[in-house]
Design a protein around this motif. Structure first.
Motif: not given
Length: 137
Positions: A96, A100, A103-104
């Protein structure tokens, strides 16, 4: 050319090495998203073995969870332009975190379940089209 990072649950999964190798084989043999092909796949299960060898040689101990994760995050952030999320990623704190970060960083994100679902739908459509064209001949 793409460099794709495989992300999924490792801790507590008995067959995680096989699971990651299966994902690697799938990406190399069946994944058609990248028109130019895949240049490299980053497999944390095999990267972890290399990191273990380095730590045993240098520090006479195995890496900690945090050291594994830091190594994986560096590889993802510095060298990859896509991430392939195994279906068990939701059960993994590390996966996870990797998602994250991806995505960033604006990396392309692929979810195993969705990719395989789309691939099966394409195969089914192709098979139906083949049957349809046979009837017309």
């Amino acid at each position: 050319m793409a460099k794709i990072y495989i992300s999924g649950k490792i801790d507590g999964v008995d067959n995680y090495k096989e699971r990651f190798l299966e994902a690697e084989r799938f990406l190399l043999q069946e994944f058609t998203e990248w028109k130019d092909g895949i240049a490299q796949i980053v497999n944390p299960a095999t990267e972890g073995i290399q990191l273990q060898a380095l730590y045993m040689t240098r520090y006479k101990r195995l890496p900690t969870y945090e050291e594994y994760l830091a190594n994986d995050i560096r590889e993802l952030a510095d060298n990859c332009n896509a991430i392939f999320m195994l279906s068990n990623y939701r059960d993994s704190k590390g996966a996870k975190i990797e998602l994250d970060l991806a995505k960033k960083l604006g990396l392309k994100i692929y979810y195993e379940d969705k990719v395989k679902e789309n691939l099966n739908a394409e195969k089914d459509k192709s098979a139906a089209d083949d049957k349809s064209s046979e009837k017309c001949e």
